[in-house]
Enzyme design. Structure first.
Site: not given
Length: 424
Positions: A194, A247-250, A252, A270, A304, A401
């Site tokens: 995606k 992408g974002s930690t959230e 992830g 990542e 990042c 970030e």
């Protein structure tokens, strides 16, 4: 990372490349979404629609996973292909990307907003090299024979994982696609990918090249769509053996949790960062200013691993700030197809609004705005290169970030102090 050294005069002749592929790519065929829905991809220079793209959802992911699973079956063309032949296909893919380098750079700039000269010299160059690197690895993946006591033989054999679900971000669309596809295909896996909903166009064009060079049907499937729906379906699918996400930690956290609740698929993540850049008083000041500037502002700070917290030793702080503000103030922000542009727009309105909100928080929390801090122009998602001083570690701009052109310069006195602060 510093700006590429390639000459800026290598420019595209057309700032509006033809859009050739907007459907879902499954089994080497272009199909509409099962629902018939589409979503717009937006030009970040003006906020206007470039085109509509097929919006994949769970049903489309199910079809794509079934195709990938079929391509991975024992005895299939892909599973019985020699490893060296997989490498040749990856090499051919690199060759046709190089052939279409100018068009792909145009498309990346249109959809993402990064300056064309950077897309051409950096993103395309690194993408081509990535595929060639993994092409070389295809026939060099092997296990070990391990000595042990007794009349036994112990050996390891590396097998492909299976169907890999891959979810890529919008900051380096072509390169992130290469980082995901390259190793998976070199190892003999199949893929359901995606692309980011903000930047699907180059990923879909690469799909056409994958078919052109001869990858078997079902080996690579590209399903554009939104994260909670298409991305969520990939993460939760019981027939996906591994999911890789950048992408974002959230998000992830969500992917890791979803993988655990379903089939315990393997996960690689990542995620975001707030990396420190530390400048000591014995550094060459001009070089340190340049390095810190490039470390932060490269790719509009949509990176990042940007050095997004700049710590400067007290004795050189004032001079470092002065030179950094001068450098940031001279950056040219504007049309990414202009050969003299240093910084184009941020990728979309959500990111643009987030950056301006964080800039506002810095001012409210007591940081000193040295330059920038506003929108450039009256349309599109352009943000002035911004520098804050007198930043404390508890401010939002020092903790969150930003992913936008905002430099925070913080003062320190001792080595022990900055080590502790940098590692918070």
């Amino acid at each position: 990372m510093s700006e590429p050294s390639a000459k800026k005069q290598k420019m595209a002749g057309d700032a509006q490349p033809d859009i050739k592929f907007t459907q879902i790519f499954i089994n080497n065929e272009w199909v509409d979404s099962v629902s018939g829905k589409t979503f717009p991809t937006i030009n970040p220079c003006n906020g206007e629609k470039i085109c509509d793209v097929a919006e994949g959802d769970k049903e489309d992911v199910d079809i794509a996973v079934a195709a990938a699973r079929e391509a991975f079956k024992l005895g299939s063309t892909w599973r019985t292909m020699d490893a060296s032949e997989r490498g040749k296909l990856l090499g051919k893919l690199a060759d046709v990307i190089e052939r279409d380098r100018e068009y792909l750079a145009q498309l990346e700039t249109l959809d993402n907003g990064k300056p064309y000269h950077i897309a051409y010299a950096a993103d395309l160059d690194l993408t081509i090299k990535c595929y060639r690197y993994y092409a070389g690895w295809s026939d060099k993946i092997f296990g070990k024979t391990i000595p042990m006591d007794g009349p036994f033989m112990t050996m390891t054999r590396h097998e492909p994982v299976g169907v890999c679900g891959q979810i890529i971000p919008w900051n380096f669309p072509l390169l992130m696609q290469a980082w995901k596809l390259g190793p998976a295909l070199a190892c003999g896996c199949t893929v359901v990918m995606k692309p980011a909903e903000q930047t699907p166009l180059t990923a879909l064009y690469i799909a056409s090249l994958i078919k052109e060079v001869g990858f078997p049907p079902g080996v690579v499937n590209i399903v554009p769509g939104y994260g909670p729906t298409a991305g969520g379906a990939i993460s939760a699918h019981p027939n996906v053996d591994k999911v890789a996400f950048t992408g974002s930690t959230e998000v992830g956290h969500i992917i890791m949790e979803t993988a655990g609740k379903t089939n315990l698929k393997r996960v690689t993540l990542e995620l975001g960062g707030k990396s420190p850049c530390i400048v000591f008083s014995d550094a060459d000041l001009d070089d340190a200013v340049q390095q810190a500037h490039d470390y932060l502002f490269f790719n509009h700070v949509q990176c990042c691993c940007s050095g997004s917290r700049t710590f400067v030793e007290e004795s050189i702080y004032d001079e470092f700030v002065k030179k950094s503000v001068e450098k940031a103030s001279k950056k040219k922000v504007g049309d990414p197809f202009d050969k003299n542009t240093d910084q184009g727009p941020q990728v979309d309105k959500d990111q643009f609004d987030k950056i301006l909100d964080l800039i506002d928080s810095g001012k409210k929390e007591g940081a000193k705005l040295e330059c920038g801090g506003k929108q450039v122009g009256d349309k599109g998602y352009f943000v002035e290169p911004t520098v804050f001083t007198d930043v404390s570690d508890d401010m939002r701009i020092a903790k969150e970030e930003i992913f936008g052109p905002v430099m925070q310069i913080m003062k320190f006195k001792t080595l022990d102090e900055v080590i502790e602060r940098a590692n918070k």
